[in-house]
Design a protein around this motif. Structure first.
Motif, PDB file in Angstrom:
ATOM      1  N   PHE A 132       0.811  -1.218   0.000  1.00  0.00           N
ATOM      2  CA  PHE A 132       0.000   0.000   0.000  1.00  0.00           C
ATOM      3  C   PHE A 132       0.850   1.277   0.000  1.00  0.00           C
ATOM      4  CE2 PHE A 132      -3.667  -2.371   2.260  1.00  0.00           C
ATOM      5  CZ  PHE A 132      -4.150  -2.799   1.028  1.00  0.00           C
ATOM      6  N   SER A 133       2.105   1.156   0.430  1.00  0.00           N
ATOM      7  CA  SER A 133       2.964   2.325   0.567  1.00  0.00           C
ATOM      8  C   SER A 133       3.857   2.482  -0.656  1.00  0.00           C
ATOM      9  CB  SER A 133       3.829   2.192   1.831  1.00  0.00           C
ATOM     10  OG  SER A 133       4.765   3.250   1.910  1.00  0.00           O
ATOM     11  N   THR A 134       4.049   3.701  -1.070  1.00  0.00           N
ATOM     12  CA  THR A 134       4.967   3.979  -2.172  1.00  0.00           C
ATOM     13  C   THR A 134       6.298   4.511  -1.659  1.00  0.00           C
ATOM     14  OG1 THR A 134       3.968   6.177  -2.408  1.00  0.00           O
ATOM     15  CG2 THR A 134       3.123   4.414  -3.822  1.00  0.00           C
ATOM     16  N   ALA A 135       6.249   5.238  -0.543  1.00  0.00           N
ATOM     17  CA  ALA A 135       7.469   5.846  -0.021  1.00  0.00           C
ATOM     18  C   ALA A 135       8.329   4.850   0.752  1.00  0.00           C
ATOM     19  CB  ALA A 135       7.119   7.036   0.875  1.00  0.00           C
ATOM     20  N   HIS A 136       7.696   3.887   1.417  1.00  0.00           N
ATOM     21  CA  HIS A 136       8.432   2.966   2.281  1.00  0.00           C
ATOM     22  C   HIS A 136       8.234   1.510   1.854  1.00  0.00           C
ATOM     23  CE1 HIS A 136       9.007   6.417   4.893  1.00  0.00           C
ATOM     24  NE2 HIS A 136       7.698   6.605   4.888  1.00  0.00           N
ATOM     25  N   ALA A 137       7.917   1.293   0.595  1.00  0.00           N
ATOM     26  CA  ALA A 137       7.605  -0.060   0.137  1.00  0.00           C
ATOM     27  C   ALA A 137       8.790  -1.000   0.322  1.00  0.00           C
ATOM     28  CB  ALA A 137       7.167  -0.031  -1.324  1.00  0.00           C
ATOM     29  N   VAL A 138       9.979  -0.585  -0.099  1.00  0.00           N
ATOM     30  CA  VAL A 138      11.147  -1.456  -0.020  1.00  0.00           C
ATOM     31  C   VAL A 138      11.498  -1.764   1.431  1.00  0.00           C
ATOM     32  CG1 VAL A 138      13.595  -1.669  -0.578  1.00  0.00           C
ATOM     33  CG2 VAL A 138      12.042  -0.631  -2.234  1.00  0.00           C
ATOM     34  N   ALA A 139      11.442  -0.733   2.278  1.00  0.00           N
ATOM     35  CA  ALA A 139      11.784  -0.929   3.691  1.00  0.00           C
ATOM     36  C   ALA A 139      10.800  -1.881   4.363  1.00  0.00           C
ATOM     37  CB  ALA A 139      11.803   0.420   4.412  1.00  0.00           C
ATOM     38  N   LEU A 140       9.501  -1.726   4.063  1.00  0.00           N
ATOM     39  CA  LEU A 140       8.499  -2.595   4.670  1.00  0.00           C
ATOM     40  C   LEU A 140       8.611  -4.025   4.144  1.00  0.00           C
ATOM     41  CD1 LEU A 140       5.418  -0.185   4.678  1.00  0.00           C
ATOM     42  CD2 LEU A 140       6.625  -1.079   6.677  1.00  0.00           C
ATOM     43  N   ASP A 141       8.909  -4.175   2.860  1.00  0.00           N
ATOM     44  CA  ASP A 141       9.105  -5.514   2.288  1.00  0.00           C
ATOM     45  C   ASP A 141      10.291  -6.219   2.948  1.00  0.00           C
ATOM     46  OD1 ASP A 141       6.952  -5.416   0.612  1.00  0.00           O
ATOM     47  OD2 ASP A 141       8.091  -4.858  -1.169  1.00  0.00           O
ATOM     48  N   LYS A 142      11.380  -5.460   3.159  1.00  0.00           N
ATOM     49  CA  LYS A 142      12.557  -6.057   3.798  1.00  0.00           C
ATOM     50  C   LYS A 142      12.274  -6.406   5.255  1.00  0.00           C
ATOM     51  CE  LYS A 142      16.260  -4.211   0.902  1.00  0.00           C
ATOM     52  NZ  LYS A 142      17.532  -3.432   0.872  1.00  0.00           N
ATOM     53  N   ALA A 143      11.528  -5.540   5.941  1.00  0.00           N
ATOM     54  CA  ALA A 143      11.167  -5.839   7.332  1.00  0.00           C
ATOM     55  C   ALA A 143      10.287  -7.081   7.399  1.00  0.00           C
ATOM     56  CB  ALA A 143      10.461  -4.638   7.958  1.00  0.00           C
ATOM     57  N   GLY A 144       9.319  -7.169   6.482  1.00  0.00           N
ATOM     58  CA  GLY A 144       8.482  -8.362   6.424  1.00  0.00           C
ATOM     59  C   GLY A 144       9.277  -9.604   6.077  1.00  0.00           C
ATOM     60  N   GLY A 145      10.259  -9.440   5.184  1.00  0.00           N
ATOM     61  CA  GLY A 145      11.114 -10.569   4.835  1.00  0.00           C
ATOM     62  C   GLY A 145      11.954 -11.030   6.013  1.00  0.00           C
ATOM     63  N   ALA A 146      12.480 -10.070   6.794  1.00  0.00           N
ATOM     64  CA  ALA A 146      13.295 -10.426   7.958  1.00  0.00           C
ATOM     65  C   ALA A 146      12.465 -11.193   8.987  1.00  0.00           C
ATOM     66  CB  ALA A 146      13.884  -9.165   8.584  1.00  0.00           C
ATOM     67  N   LEU A 147      11.242 -10.713   9.246  1.00  0.00           N
ATOM     68  CA  LEU A 147      10.379 -11.429  10.177  1.00  0.00           C
ATOM     69  C   LEU A 147       9.929 -12.767   9.592  1.00  0.00           C
ATOM     70  CD1 LEU A 147       8.076  -8.783  11.887  1.00  0.00           C
ATOM     71  CD2 LEU A 147       9.823 -10.220  12.921  1.00  0.00           C
ATOM     72  N   GLY A 148       9.796 -12.826   8.260  1.00  0.00           N
ATOM     73  CA  GLY A 148       9.459 -14.091   7.615  1.00  0.00           C
ATOM     74  C   GLY A 148      10.547 -15.126   7.811  1.00  0.00           C
ATOM     75  N   ILE A 149      11.805 -14.698   7.797  1.00  0.00           N
ATOM     76  CA  ILE A 149      12.920 -15.622   8.043  1.00  0.00           C
ATOM     77  C   ILE A 149      12.846 -16.152   9.470  1.00  0.00           C
ATOM     78  CG2 ILE A 149      15.433 -15.775   8.261  1.00  0.00           C
ATOM     79  CD1 ILE A 149      15.636 -13.773   5.957  1.00  0.00           C
ATOM     80  N   VAL A 150      12.569 -15.255  10.420  1.00  0.00           N
ATOM     81  CA  VAL A 150      12.420 -15.677  11.812  1.00  0.00           C
ATOM     82  C   VAL A 150      11.262 -16.673  11.941  1.00  0.00           C
ATOM     83  CG1 VAL A 150      11.893 -14.913  14.159  1.00  0.00           C
ATOM     84  CG2 VAL A 150      13.400 -13.540  12.703  1.00  0.00           C
TER      85      VAL A 150
END
Length: 231
Positions: free
Chosen positions: A178-196
Motif C-alpha cells: 500500500f505504501s509507495t514511499a516505504h515499500a522497499v523498507a516494509l518488504d525487507k522488514a516483512g522478509g526479515a520477520l518471515g525468516i524468523v
C-alpha cells in the motif's frame, strides 16, 4: 429344474459361526496401520517455502524477483502442506487441519499470481493498482493468521511464537504494497520477520518429529501450555 431353483441352490451358505472381527473368511488376520503425525510434513513445507520467499524479500544476494519460489509454493508449501492438512482432519486435529489446508491453499494461490500463463499479473496495466490488489490479498491473510494466532494460545509456546511472527509478517508485507514511499523498507522488514517465522516453524516441526513415539535420542521443548478447565 427351473432357473429359480438353480439360483437358490447356487447361493453360498453362511457359516454358522462367523469369523471374529478383524479376520477375513480365509482366517488370516487383517492389519490396519494408524496414521503417522502429518504435522512435521506441513511445518517443513511451510517453513522451507517461507524461508525462500523471505530471503528474496530482503533481497539476499541481490535477488528481488521472487519467481523461483513458484515451484516450491506449488508443490512443497502448497501441495505437501495441503495434503498434511487433509491427514490432520483424519487424526481429528481441527486446528492443524485448518492451518495446513489454508496455508497450502495460500501458497498455491500466491504462486498462481506469478505464473505468466495464469494472466493474473498481466491483467493489471497499472502498477499501483496491482500493488493495491496484492496488498488486499496479503491483509486478508493477516486476518486469517491473527485468528489462528488466537486459536494457538492454548496449545504451546512454539506455535504461539510462530503465529505471532507470521501475523506481523503479513501486516508488514501488506502495508508495503500500500505504501509507495516505504515499500522497499516494509518488504525487507516483512522478509526479515518471515525468516524468523520460518526458523521457528523448522524448530516446531523438528520438535514434533522427535517425539517420544518415534524413539528419538532427544526431544526439543515446545513449552506446553497447562490445560485448565474452561466453564
Amino acid at each position: 429344474m427351473s432357473h429359480i431353483e438353480k439360483a437358490e441352490k447356487a447361493q453360498p451358505t453362511v457359516a454358522a459361526n462367523p469369523p471374529p472381527a478383524g479376520y477375513g473368511y480365509n482366517q488370516h488376520p487383517q492389519y490396519y496401520r494408524t496414521l503417522g503425525d502429518p504435522g512435521p510434513l506441513g511445518l517443513y513445507g511451510f517453513a522451507s517455502t517461507t524461508f525462500i520467499l523471505s530471503m528474496y524479500n530482503v533481497q539476499a544476494r541481490g535477488v528481488a524477483t521472487p519467481n523461483v519460489v513458484v515451484g516450491m509454493a506449488l508443490f512443497v508449501g502448497g501441495l505437501a502442506q495441503f495434503v498434511a492438512g487433509m491427514w490432520e482432519f483424519a487424526t481429528r486435529n481441527t486446528f492443524a487441519a485448518t492451518a495446513f489446508t489454508m496455508y497450502g491453499g495460500f501458497w498455491m494461490s500466491f504462486a498462481t499470481i506469478f505464473i505468466p500463463g495464469s494472466g493474473v499479473a498481466a491483467s493489471y496495466t497499472d502498477a499501483t493498482e496491482f500493488n493495491s490488489a496484492v496488498g488486499i490479498y496479503l491483509w486478508t491473510w493477516f486476518i486469517v493468521t491473527f485468528l489462528l494466532f488466537v486459536a494457538s494460545l492454548r496449545r504451546n509456546m512454539g506455535l504461539i511464537v510462530l503465529f505471532f511472527f507470521l501475523t506481523i509478517t503479513f501486516a508488514l508485507l501488506g502495508a508495503g504494497k500500500f505504501s509507495t514511499a516505504h515499500a522497499v523498507a516494509l518488504d525487507k522488514a516483512g522478509g526479515a520477520l518471515g525468516i524468523v517465522t520460518a526458523l521457528v516453524a523448522f524448530y516446531v516441526g523438528t520438535a514434533e518429529m522427535l517425539s517420544e513415539s518415534a524413539l528419538s535420542w532427544f526431544r526439543l521443548p515446545l513449552g506446553q501450555i497447562p490445560k485448565g478447565r474452561i466453564d
